[in-house]
Every structure is written in structure tokens, then in C-alpha cells.
Design an enzyme around this catalytic site. Structure first.
Site, short mmCIF file in Angstrom:
data_model
loop_
_atom_site.label_atom_id
_atom_site.label_comp_id
_atom_site.label_asym_id
_atom_site.label_seq_id
_atom_site.Cartn_x
_atom_site.Cartn_y
_atom_site.Cartn_z
CG ASP A 102 39.12 2.79 5.57
OD1 ASP A 102 39.70 3.30 6.54
OD2 ASP A 102 39.74 2.35 4.58
CB ILE A 134 41.09 6.25 6.42
CG1 ILE A 134 42.13 6.58 5.34
CG2 ILE A 134 40.39 7.52 6.91
CD1 ILE A 134 41.59 7.28 4.13
CG ASP A 135 36.91 3.68 9.15
OD1 ASP A 135 36.78 4.89 8.86
OD2 ASP A 135 36.07 2.82 8.85
NE ARG A 136 41.86 -2.10 11.96
CZ ARG A 136 41.71 -2.88 13.04
NH1 ARG A 136 42.29 -2.58 14.16
NH2 ARG A 136 40.97 -3.97 12.97
N GLY A 138 40.51 6.45 14.39
CA GLY A 138 40.13 5.93 15.70
C GLY A 138 41.21 6.19 16.74
#
Length: 193
Positions: A143, A171-173, A176
Site C-alpha cells: 500500500d 489502496i489495498d482495501r 481488495g
């Protein structure tokens, strides 16, 4: 009144992901009722250890949150027995998700061609930050790296006077959630075809 089954009841997901982006995607699928089997290396998912203190070692709050409603197992995929156990899971799976770099997944013989040859109905998803070709191929994509690379950190300079990271794995979430929705669309498409 008998409760209705959750929408993804009967769908099996083999989750070979770690950190945030993959586990968050499969958390959504598990919350919708999918049977998610999280496969970890012997040392466990890195998020067990790097996301704060916990009364139970290796069970950080973030790990528990990201992996709720999942079953878990540990396999050494570099050993024939571990790889064979994973392949048996793939044979009965609807979805296989990983977030390993392309070269690593290919060295293990777990690329899409190999797994879909075993299970033609398998929805295969590799969450790879920079892809398998191009200037940044094979580089890590956490991230913080992506916040810097997308100039997100510089946007906060307008508010604070200096670039800063968003204090959240935004960004990761976000990625996801996009992965989860892409998998839902692929499963829906598979049922139509």
C-alpha cells in the site's frame, strides 16, 4: 422461520494470499457465505505479526478481522506433499486467489494454465501489483509503495503543506473490493456459460 443460505453458500475459495489486499477480498467472499480456505506458509501470514500487539501471539486484530469466517491451514508448497495437498484443494475449488509475484507462482507450478488444466471451471485470480511484464514487473506492491507511485501522498500536500501517506491501507482495501467484485462477476459469468 428457516434462515436462507448466504448467497455464496456452496462456493469454495482457495486463498493463497497474505497481508491486506487478498485477505480483504476473500473476507468479502467469506462474509457472503463462501467456504474460504486460507493457505499459509509455516510462519503464517505476515499480517499476524506486523499489525500491532495482541493478547494472543500471531493473532493480531487486523489478522482476525481480515480472516473472519475462513478456515485455515499451513502448507509448505516447496515440498511435494504440501503442493499435492494444495492441488487436491484446487480440484474441488471454484476460485483460486493468490497475491504472489508471477515468477514465484510459476516456480511453484501454480500458474493459471496448470491449475485450470486440472479444474477447467476454476476462476483463477492473481493479484499482482505491477503485473508480469513491463518496467516494474515483479516488484513489490504494498500500500505505501502504491500510495507514493500513484501520487496519492502528494495530494495531501494541498491540505497539510507536505506530502503524507493516508494513514490507512486505502489502496489495498480499495483494490481488495475490486478483486472481490471481479470474482463475483467471473463466478456469475461462469454459471451462464
Amino acid at each position: 422461520m428457516v434462515p436462507r443460505p448466504l448467497p455464496l453458500a456452496g462456493i469454495r475459495v482457495v486463498d493463497l494470499t497474505s497481508a491486506v489486499v487478498g485477505p480483504y477480498a476473500t473476507q468479502v467472499l467469506a462474509d457472503y457465505g463462501a467456504d474460504v480456505i486460507k493457505v499459509e506458509e509455516k510462519s503464517g501470514d505476515v499480517i499476524r505479526w506486523i499489525s500491532g500487539r495482541s493478547p494472543t501471539p500471531g493473532m493480531s486484530g487486523k489478522f482476525m478481522h481480515m480472516n473472519r469466517n475462513k478456515r485455515s491451514m499451513s502448507l509448505d508448497l516447496k515440498q511435494p506433499e504440501g503442493r499435492e495437498a494444495l492441488l487436491r484443494l484446487v480440484d474441488s475449488a471454484d476460485v483460486f486467489l493468490h497475491n504472489m509475484r508471477t515468477a514465484a507462482i510459476e516456480r511453484l507450478g501454480l500458474d493459471s494454465a496448470a491449475l485450470q488444466a486440472r479444474n477447467p471451471r476454476l476462476v483463477y485470480c492473481g493479484v499482482v501489483g505491477f503485473g508480469s511484464t513491463g518496467r516494474y514487473a515483479g516488484r513489490p506492491a504494498y500500500d505505501s509503495i502504491l500510495q507514493g507511485g500513484t501520487a496519492l501522498a502528494s495530494l495531501l500536500a494541498d491540505a497539510s503543506g507536505e506530502p503524507r501517506y493516508v494513514p490507512y491501507v486505502v489502496i489495498d482495501r480499495t483494490a481488495g473490493l475490486m478483486v472481490a467484485h471481479a470474482l463475483l462477476a467471473a463466478l456469475f459469468s461462469r454459471e451462464r456459460d
